[in-house]
Design a protein around this motif. Structure first.
Motif, PDB file in Angstrom:
ATOM      1  N   ILE A  13      -3.256  15.096 120.057  1.00  0.00           N
ATOM      2  CA  ILE A  13      -4.128  14.817 121.206  1.00  0.00           C
ATOM      3  C   ILE A  13      -3.801  15.749 122.371  1.00  0.00           C
ATOM      4  CG2 ILE A  13      -4.746  13.071 122.918  1.00  0.00           C
ATOM      5  CD1 ILE A  13      -4.358  10.947 120.788  1.00  0.00           C
ATOM      6  N   LEU A 278      -8.448  10.174 123.923  1.00  0.00           N
ATOM      7  CA  LEU A 278      -9.501  10.864 123.169  1.00  0.00           C
ATOM      8  C   LEU A 278     -10.859  10.662 123.824  1.00  0.00           C
ATOM      9  CD1 LEU A 278      -8.727  10.293 119.375  1.00  0.00           C
ATOM     10  CD2 LEU A 278      -8.858  12.467 120.586  1.00  0.00           C
ATOM     11  N   THR A 282     -13.300  13.545 125.095  1.00  0.00           N
ATOM     12  CA  THR A 282     -14.648  13.647 124.537  1.00  0.00           C
ATOM     13  C   THR A 282     -15.704  13.584 125.630  1.00  0.00           C
ATOM     14  OG1 THR A 282     -13.906  12.614 122.478  1.00  0.00           O
ATOM     15  CG2 THR A 282     -16.264  12.611 122.889  1.00  0.00           C
ATOM     16  N   CYS A 588     -11.991  15.964 117.759  1.00  0.00           N
ATOM     17  CA  CYS A 588     -11.783  14.671 118.420  1.00  0.00           C
ATOM     18  C   CYS A 588     -12.342  13.533 117.571  1.00  0.00           C
ATOM     19  CB  CYS A 588     -12.455  14.664 119.800  1.00  0.00           C
ATOM     20  SG  CYS A 588     -11.654  15.724 121.032  1.00  0.00           S
ATOM     21  N   LYS A 591      -9.999  12.921 114.678  1.00  0.00           N
ATOM     22  CA  LYS A 591      -8.785  12.229 115.114  1.00  0.00           C
ATOM     23  C   LYS A 591      -9.094  10.775 115.422  1.00  0.00           C
ATOM     24  CE  LYS A 591      -4.546  11.730 116.483  1.00  0.00           C
ATOM     25  NZ  LYS A 591      -3.453  11.664 115.495  1.00  0.00           N
ATOM     26  N   ARG A 592     -10.222  10.515 116.058  1.00  0.00           N
ATOM     27  CA  ARG A 592     -10.595   9.140 116.383  1.00  0.00           C
ATOM     28  C   ARG A 592     -10.798   8.324 115.102  1.00  0.00           C
ATOM     29  NH1 ARG A 592     -12.761   5.979 120.242  1.00  0.00           N
ATOM     30  NH2 ARG A 592     -14.323   4.465 119.576  1.00  0.00           N
TER      31      ARG A 592
END
Length: 617
Positions: A13, A278, A282, A588, A591-592
């Protein structure tokens, strides 16, 4: 170490944030889209209770902690209050100047946080420390009220969201969710991933209808709440009054369901902080992409907004090229036609002048001879001036026709006119105002041979000046009888002087006819010479004007090409930045998705809310 145990700034992150920071730096002109990174300080979850003034936020916290008098209810507070674990129980008030006030009496809280309290205008925030084991893993933040993002309370509430783990959004049954509340939610959702919606004051209103209405309002507001932000929106109904009445009523109040949500948030604190970070990244990434999209649209993405301009310039260049060929063929004919017109007009005026004086002499008396002589000189000078004026007008009209549609044509015509002595101006004025003036008197007078008019007259003047016959040049000024005169007037006065005085009407008639005849010859000769000079002047004027116009068009095309090259480079730069933002957004999202896959229910939704399985009784 599991994902849930990691801090909010994992290496992955942190790398995503640094990527976005570099992109924003390359974009430039960026407002504060990306706020500071969440620190996730401490192991306690920070849960912020928000909602409009009077919806029962303080009552809800009192009910959660089973302390009816903990937070002042009904009072307007001017700051937010953090309620967390601590021993001994006490109040800590943080002042704007950096100082603190500690008070062991919890009942004094309203003195410090009320808008009209003892420390009004000086309190930054307050903290309540309780020996309640349920607060070991979380802190509850009571806020003054949203009141809209532009209000003082709204800004205080947004400040309370810094490093928040989750948000509990409180609405009162019977009240439709306001625009200010929706604005606040939209802004909060940029940095908070977990929001629990709570409907309070359900004892006083038919809450099911109110709940459905508020859910529908949020769902319908897609501009503020897109579907990827809010999934399966519901509200958790809670009765703070029932929770505080008795243990039995408490079980039917909805408080236990809310505590289940808060405990889940506390367990997933570190995990949610990563999701919040995040979400912040974003949101800024989307803002930057929209900014670039709008900028690219303004620049005309992929199009050539100046294509019509270039086509117009090409058409002008083509027309000038054709004109540059045509004018050389037409100019001689135009000048001959104009000269014929001026000569014909002169002949008509000469004939009219003879007729006028024949009529006048028929009744003239000898005593009128001097006046008639003076009138003849004046009329002959006027005749020459009118011919000069006709010539100049024809030259200007020819230039305008030849240069029709050419940029700067009128200026060129003005320059053409200024190159010649004005028909009304004295020769001395002309010679002085057209430097450099020759020093030799003979060269000075003969210099008018290059002008449009007066050449033959100047030729007749030169020997007289050099011979000192009636004309002098004191200080460079040509005068006759103390008056500066046009060339024609000088010549005709000399003509009158050399002819002698007409003694009678018959001699006067002969003198007038001879003078008119000689004037006709002289002016005709001047017209011929003047149009020859006009032809050369027109050739220079037209050629220079066309050359200048063609250069202007070439310069304009070059400027346009340079501007298009600059625009193309900027479009490519923007497109490249957009590509980098898209890749960042995909990372992102990936990763989320990984974080959500590791999460335990009910923290597995994008922005989730909960409803008690059994409605309050």
């Amino acid at each position: 170490m599991t994902a849930a145990d990691q801090g909010p700034r994992t290496p992955e992150i942190g790398d995503l944030r640094r990527q976005l920071e570099r992109i924003l730096t390359d974009i430039g002109e960026v407002p504060g889209w990306l706020g500071p990174a969440a620190t996730g300080a401490g192991n306690r979850a920070k849960i912020v209770i928000v909602g409009e003034v009077g919806v029962g936020k303080s009552s809800l916290i009192n009910a959660l902690l089973d302390r009816p008098d903990l937070l002042p209810v009904g009072a307007v507070t001017a700051t937010y209050v953090a309620v967390g674990a601590g021993d001994p129980e006490a109040l800590t008030v943080h002042l704007d100047d950096g100082g603190t006030v500690t008070d062991g009496d919890l009942g004094h809280l309203s003195r410090y946080v009320a808008a009209d309290g003892d420390l009004a205008g000086r309190v930054a925030r307050a903290a309540v420390h309780l020996t309640d084991p349920r607060l070991a893993a979380l802190t509850l933040i009571d806020t003054p009220g949203t009141g809209g993002l532009d209000s003082a309370y709204g800004r205080l509430t947004l400040d309370a969201l810094d490093n928040a783990t989750a948000l509990v959004f409180v609405c009162a049954a019977g009240n439709k969710i306001s625009t200010a509340e929706r604005e606040f939610l939209a802004h909060a959702s940029r940095r908070i991933d977990r929001i629990v919606f709570v409907l309070t004051q359900i004892d006083d209103h038919p809450w099911r209808e109110s709940l459905q209405e508020n859910e529908d309002t949020v769902r319908a507001d897609r501009d503020r709440f897109p579907h990827h932000n809010f999934a399966a929106i519901t509200f958790l109904p809670v009765s703070a009054d029932k929770a505080l009445r008795s243990p039995r009523q408490r079980t039917r109040s909805g408080i236990d369901a809310l505590w289940a949500q808060l405990d889940d948030i506390a367990r997933a604190h570190s995990h949610l902080m990563q999701l919040n970070e995040l979400r912040t990244i974003t949101a800024a990434q989307r803002d930057a992409y929209r900014f670039l999209y709008d900028k690219l649209h303004t620049l005309g993405a992929g199009s050539d907004p100046g294509r019509d301009d270039v086509a117009a310039l090409d058409e002008q260049a083509k027309a000038l090229s054709e004109l540059n060929t045509a004018w050389r063929k037409n100019l001689d004919w135009e000048v001959r036609k104009a000269k014929t017109a001026v000569r014909n007009q002169l002949n008509l005026r000469i004939a009219q002048l003879r007729s006028d004086y024949q009529t006048r002499l028929a009744t003239a008396k000898p005593r009128q001879v001097p006046d008639i002589e003076s009138a003849v000189v004046t009329d002959l000078c006027a005749l020459q001036l009118r011919s000069d004026t006709d010539l100049r007008q024809h030259a200007a009209e020819i230039a305008r026709r030849m240069l029709a549609g050419v940029p700067g044509a009128e200026a060129a015509v003005t320059v053409l006119d200024s190159q010649l002595p004005a028909p009304e101006e004295a020769l001395s004025t002309y010679l002085i105002e057209r430097p450099p003036t020759p020093t030799n008197p003979a060269e000075t007078l003969m210099g008018v041979q290059t002008s449009f008019t007066g050449w033959n007259m100047a030729r007749n003047l030169v020997p007289l000046v050099l011979g000192g016959v009636g004309l002098v040049i004191p200080g460079g000024q040509m005068v006759v009888g103390g008056l500066a005169l046009p060339v024609g007037a000088i010549w005709y006065r000399w003509q009158k002087k050399t002819k002698g005085h007409a003694a009678d009407i018959a001699a006067l008639r002969t003198w007038i006819l001879e003078s008119i005849g000689q004037a006709r010859v002289v002016i005709h000769d001047d017209i011929d010479l003047a149009f020859a000079n006009a032809l050369r002047a027109l050739q220079d004027t037209i050629e220079n004007s066309l050359t200048d116009a063609q250069k202007q068009i070439a310069d304009a095309k070059q400027t346009h090409t340079q501007a298009e090259d600059t625009l193309d480079a900027e479009r490519k730069r923007i497109t490249g930045l957009q590509g980098r933002l898209v890749l960042l957004g995909l990372e992102c999202k990936k990763k989320r998705k990984a974080l959500l896959a590791q999460a335990s229910p009910p923290a597995s939704g994008a922005l989730t809310s909960s409803r008690q399985s059994a409605s309050p009784g």
